[in-house]
Design a protein around this motif. Structure first.
Motif, PDB file in Angstrom:
ATOM      1  N   UNK A   1       0.365 -32.270 -20.692  1.00 34.96           N
ATOM      2  CA  UNK A   1       1.806 -32.330 -20.465  1.00 34.96           C
ATOM      3  C   UNK A   1       2.517 -31.336 -21.370  1.00 34.96           C
ATOM      4  N   UNK A   2       2.070 -31.256 -22.617  1.00 36.90           N
ATOM      5  CA  UNK A   2       2.749 -30.392 -23.587  1.00 36.90           C
ATOM      6  C   UNK A   2       2.699 -28.931 -23.167  1.00 36.90           C
ATOM      7  N   UNK A   3       1.593 -28.504 -22.560  1.00 36.32           N
ATOM      8  CA  UNK A   3       1.460 -27.089 -22.214  1.00 36.32           C
ATOM      9  C   UNK A   3       1.760 -26.821 -20.734  1.00 36.32           C
ATOM     10  N   UNK A   4       2.130 -27.860 -20.014  1.00 34.67           N
ATOM     11  CA  UNK A   4       2.491 -27.648 -18.608  1.00 34.67           C
ATOM     12  C   UNK A   4       1.296 -27.498 -17.684  1.00 34.67           C
TER      13      UNK A   4
ATOM     14  N   UNK B   1       7.602 -22.739 -17.904  1.00 38.37           N
ATOM     15  CA  UNK B   1       6.206 -22.966 -17.548  1.00 38.37           C
ATOM     16  C   UNK B   1       5.835 -24.429 -17.762  1.00 38.37           C
ATOM     17  N   UNK B   2       6.726 -25.190 -18.408  1.00 37.15           N
ATOM     18  CA  UNK B   2       6.485 -26.616 -18.552  1.00 37.15           C
ATOM     19  C   UNK B   2       6.141 -27.082 -19.953  1.00 37.15           C
ATOM     20  N   UNK B   3       6.274 -26.192 -20.922  1.00 37.58           N
ATOM     21  CA  UNK B   3       5.961 -26.612 -22.294  1.00 37.58           C
ATOM     22  C   UNK B   3       6.962 -27.667 -22.749  1.00 37.58           C
ATOM     23  N   UNK B   4       6.460 -28.772 -23.267  1.00 38.18           N
ATOM     24  CA  UNK B   4       7.305 -29.867 -23.763  1.00 38.18           C
ATOM     25  C   UNK B   4       6.943 -30.158 -25.208  1.00 38.18           C
TER      26      UNK B   4
END
Lengths: 455, 455, 455, 455
Positions: free
Chosen positions: D196-199, C321-324
């Motif tokens: 960005x962190x959570x998409x 889902x894009x969590x970074x």
């Protein structure tokens, strides 16, 4: 100290067994398991329930285990001395744990260091590992040879990948019993209360000078020493052991009760109205005293269960102001009454003085102190917690002087022979032996080496 | 719950007082102190000794304090409900703590929310703070008005910067006593054992419907309610309180012993050889039973003291294999004997069944169960831990059915009147009252509101 | 790894020194101090700041010390392998700590076990202690003899009560430097950044095959091996060491920058607009690349500093889902631009693929990956964290295949000779040697024993 | 501060979002989730990764959430002030969190207390809850009314069971942005790096005086204030925000780089050889300075990442002896060179003095200090960490005096107009505004109430 052979949930069973033995050591705990090939270890400082989490239990795979709880407050480099120990050598992995005190340990260590051994701890387990290394043959032969180096009181549990070995000193000062699971496995433990905890049945005690092997073929036995005696530590009966344990088939609670009865005969308190005991270890003897004296047994003191490591001790100022933390008196019970106060033993005398002051302040008319142990006049070099004359009030004062110092209206100790009679081992093992009474009489069972005593 | 007024080391004294009350709540602890102007707070989850370190003690400055230990396991947002509470409003700072259960709390909260109050917790302390806000006058007048909203059982401690207030419900269901320091300060506590702990002397109990102010000028008293009764919770005598506490001048240990004696009369066990009690709360009644029945009192069970939060509970498989963790039997004591087993009460019946199985397995010939409380047939809405019919074995089964289910050879409960007689409050407060016996009889002292019961 | 001789606050200085070396090992930390007679030890798992409290610092008395931080995640019986080790033998106390990997350790251990040694750990420190035990003479002679058994990469610190000894392997694969305090004491450390931390000045590096004694009379030196080489681990320059450290007088940051410049020559990126580095270890080379290529150096990625032991890793679903969590891109910097991305090395290739995907998602037009290490085609048996062919993408794929897999528009690695030139050791130690390049070339410096490799 | 609407793994996403915002607050963390009916809360002191375990995550059920990290070191009754807050009232449950500083909070609290409110914390969240209580209508109307009471800088997140509300102060001093998930949910956060962190993708910023509702029907917006300005806190660009965040569509890293370039023009350093930045917040400006000045950008300092709560700070004696813990110099880079040292700001001047001393000791020929913020001559009452004239070196000394005190060879600050130009907001919001520059100019955006200042 517990050893379990051939059980499915061996880590869990060790945990519950050690939990039942927790009163014998609250400083650290450890378990080594064997899966028949490799051994797995976890140990740490604190209570059993704090050292082990489910995660560690899961890692402790196998069907055999030895475990240990330690009571010694270990000063420096603490973690290093936590038992059991796991050793790797040409012979494979070996786990060892140990209780008691070996009086010639320094001599043995010096000898081994001269021969080239290197030590990482001060433990008797490491001593045994190095002694074993110098021997040949199967483990039974090697243990027989190695244990002959050691003098003092001891009990050892040794685990090879597929067998447990257990031995106690040749004077039988440390207790060690064998139990059986219904499905064929075995358990050995320092106290039989651990058998109840894990659901096993008592079989018999390990004998002085005996060394046993528990393996797939069952139990085999041999003797590493011929001249053996039965000199069980008196203090095991008096206060170490849990009341639900049996030591050499004598129940601890009942032996304490009988000692209380003997004490009532030897030191009656004719003016007394009631008998109370100091919780927890004076209660059994108090019940026996009351029954024998025909006096009512009452609960006159209550113990706070919640004291622990992080407890903040009151300052001297607050103590003088009357702050109490550990024991308190039920005033309504003792008010205006003449009280027999039964305790298990007197070491320094300070606790007795405080208790009597508390009783008097609560309104007790008289306090007759009765002690279910003889006067402790000599230090112990076999593992009990008083190791110098300095700290023993009975080494420095007469009974009358002690009575005065602690503020009792009368003071009576059980006699050494009364203790013998009360515990009742003499009937089993013959008149001359049955107990180590060194701390009462100064007759030590062994040579004392570097611990040699000067008054 | 403890309040201390005008003492030098007030944080330390609160700590030792709460430590003495630890048996009333092990989930969380907190202290608010007042230096006469500002208040200081520290609270957290866990035992008193774990919540407070010396650093926090040093921050808790002042001469007055209130403190609390909580037993409710608080599910979500735990930390928020830990007592005491500290409120800031136009009137300055106000600290509140509370015990018991207010049966119309939902109604009061709904009323206050309609009037515009906002709540951050589910606590009765916050309820009182909001009620106080709606009143005028000095704190005594305001408390008198606010407390009249509340029905149920309660005890409140309220601290203003320079005064403590204490009140209990008008039926006197919750205990609260006042003590005095020799140097002029005061202490109030839910149990008198806290007075011994801090070195104070008992003065008197707080009366039903009474509200007291402790200030620089000493104690002043008033009543917020006229129609009061003395309906002390029976369970306080039966198992909540420590044996060394007195509730309305009746010692708890002695009341339990007397109940044991009554029970021996009401439910004799003619074939019995010995009497044993379930540790700890059944022991006092067992001593009374034994004395009255002329039977020996014995220690037949031992409790393991080391169970705590991090303890790993055995699996069902291990339980069936016989793993025991909390209580164990002294087999030598019960073997071949007919045993009277005295316990304080039966709620679900599972513990009783386990204990009897253990005794029988250990060789007991017969087990005659005797219970020092009447049958609990109704839930409690005033703060005791059973709040539904579902969980009460006596609500669903006859005595004979229960006997069969728990495996006892005979089963006897003390009668309600026997309990009254044993505790002995009737002599003090008149025949008709003296106890809340709702859980035995279903006669609730108050309207039950939303907790209204259907069988 | 740090050793300090003759300093007043030796425990504190060790603490700050180890803190500066923390990047070399975050799993455990330990310090042994010597007061000239006795040694004192404390060690544990975790970061330096968590293992030591002021209380432990106060117990670590003396003027000399050795300390260690460990990076290996130690599976079972963790605590046992934490360094330094403290040994007691006939010769007195001896403390040892160690870095690197001894390739014939199993052979030595088997030999020693046959000769009667018992091991409690898997550590090379215990190996050295047992080897020393078999030797005679003063410690210098004994170390010279014992170290000759060992092959592989290593650095040892050994402390006697009044002297420190330090030695590295005869191929010089592990760095170790000597520093001096202004007041006369000495410090040895694996990296010179520790000298800055404790306020000491660099003196010189320990030479391959050299063994040094630091005592009251100053430093004396000897050689345990004659045929020595200078084969410093390339990875020390590439990513182990801190940029502010000098290894054999070559600054790490500057060497990385020079490698970046060489890389720019060897693998230009003609269409690129900017150069960015992967934080932290790719940044220095990126600065060098940018400067040499005449392109702007930009900050295109940011690293989150707060990841640690208790961090909850995202599930696969959330990752998709894009969590970074660890690195993020500055989109405005890379949008619409052709980017040179410089990293220190490629092991598995997964990180590179993720970074390039992130850059492309953020709008980068092209990504030209440039690696400041040659292709790692062979495992390391001397202590670096890849010990099998399996995990090395360059062992299994061509450069072009890797480029495709990671999604780069172009991919360039520095050549082995380019690395040599960039670091610049050749000028000091002669053309033929200067680096261990086994992981690039497969030319191992030693025989590999049980770790012998099959592709 | 983060709010998430309509996402499946809302607790996890909040966790990763707060983790990305961790640099804005390391003291405490909290999350409240809503499952549409009930709310669930967990909060505590420490880093996000330490406050939350998987167990707590599992309890935080629902599809909506607000979360918070706090940077203020909260003195007494810490736990009480940890955000978010959860309130229960007639209107149901309401969760609130907040950043910034409301300058008339004491006035509002006094007003509310007079009106009957009771406070348990010192938080602006509780203030808002009480103000909301006094209003009528739907939440949008009520927020519009309540927010008009408040002056100062603020950003609020408010959650009802099925909607999120977000608002910032009417001068736009605190940043707050809105993002969107590809599957339809929304996220609001204090910094875009959390997106960005959570998409999630950036949508737009919350406007000054705007209040937004995010519900099932999407986003609706309204204004609670008409006279609004764009006075974004300069310090957000200068050092609060992460370089990968955009504030009102201006990237923070790029704005810092541009400021560095402006600074190079305003304060050139003609004799300089290289430019270095103070890690981490001075690095971006240093890159910009270097580029604009045509000088090489170098890494001259390294930061130790491992300092944390339990770190033992060196004594004064050890500091004087040269012990360094946080920053160290790469001596080889600065030796014999004239260095431009770029930092983000000077508050007290002590850090600058230490850094320059370190550089000179490492051999730097000259140190030209350049600061990417103007001189801070006035305290901040809107949330930045300097709130008195006392602590500001620029409030008491001329530039030349400061230069002398910190030991720089030259010293230059960016001008206020240079900062404006560098950041580049003027182009977007018009010339006259765009920044709060109160700490540089003393022109505060609001009346200052009780915080009114005297020099």
């Amino acid at each position: 100290m517990i050893g379990i052979f051939n059980q499915k949930n061996v880590a869990e069973l060790s945990y519950y067994g050690l939990h039942a033995l927790q009163h014998r050591g609250q400083e650290s705990a450890g378990i080594v398991t064997s899966d028949g090939h490799r051994m797995h270890i976890h140990k740490g400082e604190g209570l059993v329930r704090n050292v082990f989490s489910q995660m560690e239990m899961d890692r402790l795979k196998g069907a055999h285990a030895i475990g240990h709880v330690n009571y010694a407050s270990i000063a420096e480099s603490e973690a290093l001395n936590v038992q059991p120990f796991l050793f790797k050598s040409a012979g494979g992995e070996l786990a060892i744990c140990h209780n008691g005190n070996i009086v010639n340990s320094k001599e043995i260590q010096a000898f081994l260091e001269r021969e080239g051994s290197i030590f990482q701890t001060n433990s008797n387990g490491e001593l045994l590992a190095h002694l074993l290394k110098r021997t040949r043959g199967d483990m039974m032969s090697r243990l027989k040879e190695a244990l002959n180096y050691m003098e003092g009181s001891f009990s050892f549990l040794v685990m090879e990948p597929d067998a447990l070995y257990v031995a106690i000193d040749k004077d039988g000062m440390r207790p060690m019993s064998i139990g059986e699971f219904t499905n064929g496995g075995y358990v050995v433990a320092a106290e039989t209360c651990a058998f109840d905890a894990v659901g096993a049945k008592y079989v018999r005690d390990v004998l002085p000078g005996e060394v046993l092997r528990i393996g797939a073929a069952g139990i085999t036995t041999d003797n590493y020493a011929k001249l053996t005696r039965h000199l069980m530590c008196s203090m095991e009966y008096i206060y170490f052991a849990r009341p639900d344990s049996d030591i050499e088939e004598i129940n601890v609670y009942e032996s304490r009760k009988r000692c209380g009865a003997v004490l009532a005969k030897e030191s009656p308190a004719p003016t007394a109205d009631i008998v109370i005991g100091v919780p927890d270890s004076g209660l059994s003897a108090a019940i026996g005293y009351a029954e024998a004296a025909g006096l009512p047994f009452e609960t006159g003191m209550v113990k706070n269960r919640y004291i622990g490591r992080t407890f903040i001790e009151p300052t001297q100022e607050l103590r003088e102001q009357g702050v109490k933390m550990k024991l308190s008196v039920i005033a309504k019970v003792v008010q205006g009454r003449s009280v027999v106060l039964v305790d298990d033993s007197i070491v320094r005398g300070t606790t007795s003085r405080n208790l009597i002051t508390m009783l008097k302040n609560a309104g007790a008319k008289e306090v007759h102190m009765r002690i279910a142990a003889p006067e402790i006049k000599h230090p112990c070099f076999y593992g009990v917690d008083y190791s110098s004359y300095e700290e023993l009030i009975s080494a420095k004062h007469t009974t009358e002087e002690i009575r005065e110092r602690i503020g009792a209206d009368s003071l009576g100790f059980i006699s050494v022979s009364g203790l013998m009679k009360g515990v009742g081992r003499a009937e089993k093992f013959g008149k001359k032996c049955g107990h180590c009474t060194a701390c009462f009489t100064g007759e030590y069972a062994t040579h004392l080496y570097n611990d040699e005593v000067t008054t």
